[in-house]
Design an enzyme around this catalytic site. Structure first.
Site, PDB file in Angstrom:
ATOM      1  N   LYS A  83      -6.752  21.537 101.928  1.00  0.00           N
ATOM      2  CA  LYS A  83      -6.332  20.133 101.869  1.00  0.00           C
ATOM      3  C   LYS A  83      -7.264  19.326 100.967  1.00  0.00           C
ATOM      4  O   LYS A  83      -6.802  18.572 100.098  1.00  0.00           O
ATOM      5  CB  LYS A  83      -6.293  19.514 103.271  1.00  0.00           C
ATOM      6  N   ASP A 100      -1.973  16.253 105.264  1.00  0.00           N
ATOM      7  CA  ASP A 100      -2.808  15.870 106.408  1.00  0.00           C
ATOM      8  C   ASP A 100      -1.899  15.608 107.604  1.00  0.00           C
ATOM      9  O   ASP A 100      -0.700  15.888 107.570  1.00  0.00           O
ATOM     10  CB  ASP A 100      -3.665  14.649 106.063  1.00  0.00           C
TER      11      ASP A 100
END
Length: 212
Positions: free
Chosen positions: A120, A138
């Site tokens: 991420k 997220d």
């Protein structure tokens, strides 16, 4: 959800906010990398308060590495998990200096080899700093993608791959920011603000709320 509906969703998000930006404060790819590492399980507001004090003093790999773990911790102690984050940041700075000439690498593989940098974080840096077509998923993006029906999936990686496939190409570069902001301020976890949502009529969520 069909392609026409997805297109209209992102067309509206673009029209509402043509140039979306991250809410993390940064002025270089390195500052962004450090801010994103610090933002894990912390708020952007909290990270910005800490980096507002840190970056004027040290905003290069060499300068932050020179602070050491204890020196860096003093600046970021208001952020959750600051001890482990300080160790990761110092080690990342060492590797950037020794292996990358003090520059932030522009590939996911090289970024993920840095301590504290997962998929991420790497995707955020690649997209935001280097404008690559990546999708950092997220909790906000995962929720919005599933709740609306834009890109449902059981895992973060599944949602990421579906978004890369389904988001219209002309909107893909900025879609990460639109989805995060939408999840943060409108399509919130406990009670989505459906009555204030500009894509409410396109959303396939079955339990829509009215704004009180």
């Amino acid at each position: 959800m069909n392609a026409a509906k997805r297109y209209e969703i992102f067309r509206r998000l673009h029209e509402d906010n043509p140039e979306p930006k991250t809410e993390l404060a940064y002025s270089s790819p390195f500052e962004l990398l450090i801010a994103v590492i610090l933002s894990a399980q912390a708020t952007d507001v909290g990270v910005n308060k800490a980096t507002a004090k840190l970056f004027p003093v040290a905003n290069t790999p060499e300068a932050i590495y020179a602070l050491g773990v204890e020196g860096l911790s003093a600046y970021i102690k208001t952020i959750g998990l600051f001890n482990s984050k300080a160790k990761n940041v110092i080690e990342t700075c060492r590797l950037l200096v020794e292996q990358h000439g003090g520059q932030v690498p522009q590939t996911r593989e090289a970024l993920e080899a840095l301590p504290g940098v997962g998929r991420k974080t790497a995707n955020v840096v690649l997209n935001t700093a280097f404008r690559q077509l990546t999708m950092a998923v997220d909790t906000h993006i995962f929720r919005v993608s599933n709740r609306t029906g834009i890109a449902p999936g059981k895992t973060v990686l599944e949602v990421e791959k579906k978004l890369l496939k389904f988001v219209p190409k002309e909107f893909l570069l900025d879609s990460h920011h639109w989805l995060i902001l939408h999840g943060r301020y409108v399509c919130q976890a406990r009670k989505p603000r459906c009555g204030s949502c500009l894509i409410e009529d396109l959303c396939e969520y079955k339990h829509k709320t009215s704004d009180d």
